[in-house]
Motif scaffolding. Structure first.
Motif, PDB file in Angstrom:
ATOM      1  N   ASP A  91     -14.916   9.254   1.553  1.00  0.00           N
ATOM      2  CA  ASP A  91     -14.892   7.839   1.915  1.00  0.00           C
ATOM      3  C   ASP A  91     -13.578   7.178   1.509  1.00  0.00           C
ATOM      4  N   PHE A  92     -13.071   7.502   0.326  1.00  0.00           N
ATOM      5  CA  PHE A  92     -11.798   6.924  -0.111  1.00  0.00           C
ATOM      6  C   PHE A  92     -10.674   7.213   0.887  1.00  0.00           C
ATOM      7  N   LEU A  93     -10.640   8.449   1.383  1.00  0.00           N
ATOM      8  CA  LEU A  93      -9.548   8.859   2.262  1.00  0.00           C
ATOM      9  C   LEU A  93      -9.559   8.118   3.599  1.00  0.00           C
ATOM     10  N   LYS A  94     -10.677   7.523   3.950  1.00  0.00           N
ATOM     11  CA  LYS A  94     -10.772   6.756   5.186  1.00  0.00           C
ATOM     12  C   LYS A  94     -10.268   5.323   5.017  1.00  0.00           C
ATOM     13  N   LEU A  95     -10.006   4.938   3.773  1.00  0.00           N
ATOM     14  CA  LEU A  95      -9.620   3.567   3.480  1.00  0.00           C
ATOM     15  C   LEU A  95      -8.120   3.447   3.236  1.00  0.00           C
ATOM     16  N   GLY A  96      -7.611   2.252   3.488  1.00  0.00           N
ATOM     17  CA  GLY A  96      -6.258   1.949   3.075  1.00  0.00           C
ATOM     18  C   GLY A  96      -6.269   1.459   1.638  1.00  0.00           C
ATOM     19  N   PHE A  97      -5.125   0.950   1.162  1.00  0.00           N
ATOM     20  CA  PHE A  97      -5.085   0.406  -0.188  1.00  0.00           C
ATOM     21  C   PHE A  97      -6.019  -0.802  -0.283  1.00  0.00           C
ATOM     22  N   GLU A  98      -6.581  -0.973  -1.461  1.00  0.00           N
ATOM     23  CA  GLU A  98      -7.507  -2.086  -1.652  1.00  0.00           C
ATOM     24  C   GLU A  98      -6.804  -3.417  -1.433  1.00  0.00           C
ATOM     25  N   ASP A  99      -7.440  -4.276  -0.662  1.00  0.00           N
ATOM     26  CA  ASP A  99      -6.915  -5.605  -0.354  1.00  0.00           C
ATOM     27  C   ASP A  99      -7.488  -6.598  -1.362  1.00  0.00           C
ATOM     28  N   PRO A 100      -6.639  -7.388  -2.019  1.00  0.00           N
ATOM     29  CA  PRO A 100      -7.154  -8.384  -2.978  1.00  0.00           C
ATOM     30  C   PRO A 100      -8.184  -9.324  -2.365  1.00  0.00           C
ATOM     31  N   ASN A 101      -8.116  -9.524  -1.058  1.00  0.00           N
ATOM     32  CA  ASN A 101      -9.074 -10.410  -0.398  1.00  0.00           C
ATOM     33  C   ASN A 101     -10.502  -9.862  -0.418  1.00  0.00           C
ATOM     34  N   GLU A 102     -10.637  -8.569  -0.728  1.00  0.00           N
ATOM     35  CA  GLU A 102     -11.989  -8.001  -0.851  1.00  0.00           C
ATOM     36  C   GLU A 102     -12.728  -8.558  -2.060  1.00  0.00           C
ATOM     37  N   GLY A 103     -11.972  -9.018  -3.038  1.00  0.00           N
ATOM     38  CA  GLY A 103     -12.596  -9.580  -4.235  1.00  0.00           C
ATOM     39  C   GLY A 103     -12.868  -8.567  -5.322  1.00  0.00           C
ATOM     40  N   GLY A 104     -12.299  -7.370  -5.204  1.00  0.00           N
ATOM     41  CA  GLY A 104     -12.511  -6.350  -6.221  1.00  0.00           C
ATOM     42  C   GLY A 104     -11.530  -6.452  -7.371  1.00  0.00           C
TER      43      GLY A 104
END
Length: 263
Positions: A133-146
């Protein structure tokens, strides 16, 4: 506010008084949706209900065992309930374990298999699902709220033990499993760091205060001695700190012990 919120997945919450449950509570408070994987539906549903009552989104996914097939089935259900378009998996914690503390000649084949099956094979299956699942994602976006640090796809955490690095007179089966878990974690950290996936292993060097250890020790002085035993809420805070690390300064392994632990 963005409709996207990151997902935190944890395997292994015991009876809801240890590290897995504390981590689930903390990450839920920090804005993560929470998927709980564990045996024992009663404790699982109790924790999910507790988090939901506080306004967090948490769902339990009970497994009959920690076999690879059960792990894969749990993740299939998680993906159905938490699609990556609105709930990208950003943090996963493998906290399940199986302990055997007996003299070597008294350990049965079944006890050895249980240690290796849960500490190694289950962790392997869990990691495969998470990293896929990680490999399908780009870098975490701050707008996600994480809480993820910069230039990071996700963080995979493992809860280890003293026996991850050192055997003892009654830990042959347990140490074999925990050494295997540590070797897996280190291998994944080296292989997938190049894809900006952070893998970290924690050595829990001491006894954690839980309902189970309270019963085992039956010692009020030990329970109240903040310097003499580990607190699962404090461990969870360290896990959050690991998640917050930027790609320019990652920790692969950390050891945690109370101030007065002999080591």
């Amino acid at each position: 506010m963005s409709s996207v919120r990151p997902l935190f997945v944890v395997a292994g919450i015991g009876n809801g008084t240890g590290t897995g449950a504390s981590a689930a509570r903390l990450f839920a408070q920090k804005g993560y949706k929470v998927a709980l994987i564990s045996r024992g539906p009663e404790s699982l549903n109790k924790l999910a209900k507790e988090l939901s009552c506080h306004g967090e989104e948490a769902i339990g996914f009970a497994v009959q065992d920690y076999s690879p097939n059960s792990i894969r089935s749990a993740f299939a259900a998680i993906r159905s309930r938490f699609p990556s378009s609105s709930s990208p998996l950003r943090v996963a914690l493998f906290n399940a374990g199986h302990g055997v503390w007996k003299p070597f000649l008294e350990i049965t084949d079944e006890e050895l298999h249980n240690s290796l099956d849960i500490n190694v094979a289950a962790a392997f299956a869990f990691s495969r699902e998470v990293i896929t699942d990680f490999l399908k994602l780009g870098f975490e976006d701050p707008n996600e709220g994480g809480q993820g640090g910069s230039r990071k796809r996700g963080t995979l955490l493992f809860t280890g033990a003293t026996s991850s690095i050192r055997g003892n007179v009654t830990t042959s089966a347990f140490a074999a499993g925990k050494h295997g878990l540590r070797g897996l974690a280190q291998s994944l950290a080296k292989e997938f760091g190049k894809q900006n996936i952070h893998v970290a292993h924690s050595i829990i060097d001491g006894v954690i205060l839980t309902d189970r250890t309270k019963t085992t020790f039956n010692d009020p002085d030990w329970e109240t001695n903040l310097d003499g035993r580990l607190d699962s809420n404090s461990i969870a805070k360290v896990y959050l700190d690991l998640v917050r690390q930027d790609s320019s300064a990652w920790t692969w392994e950390i050891d945690l012990r109370p101030a007065h632990e002999k080591w």
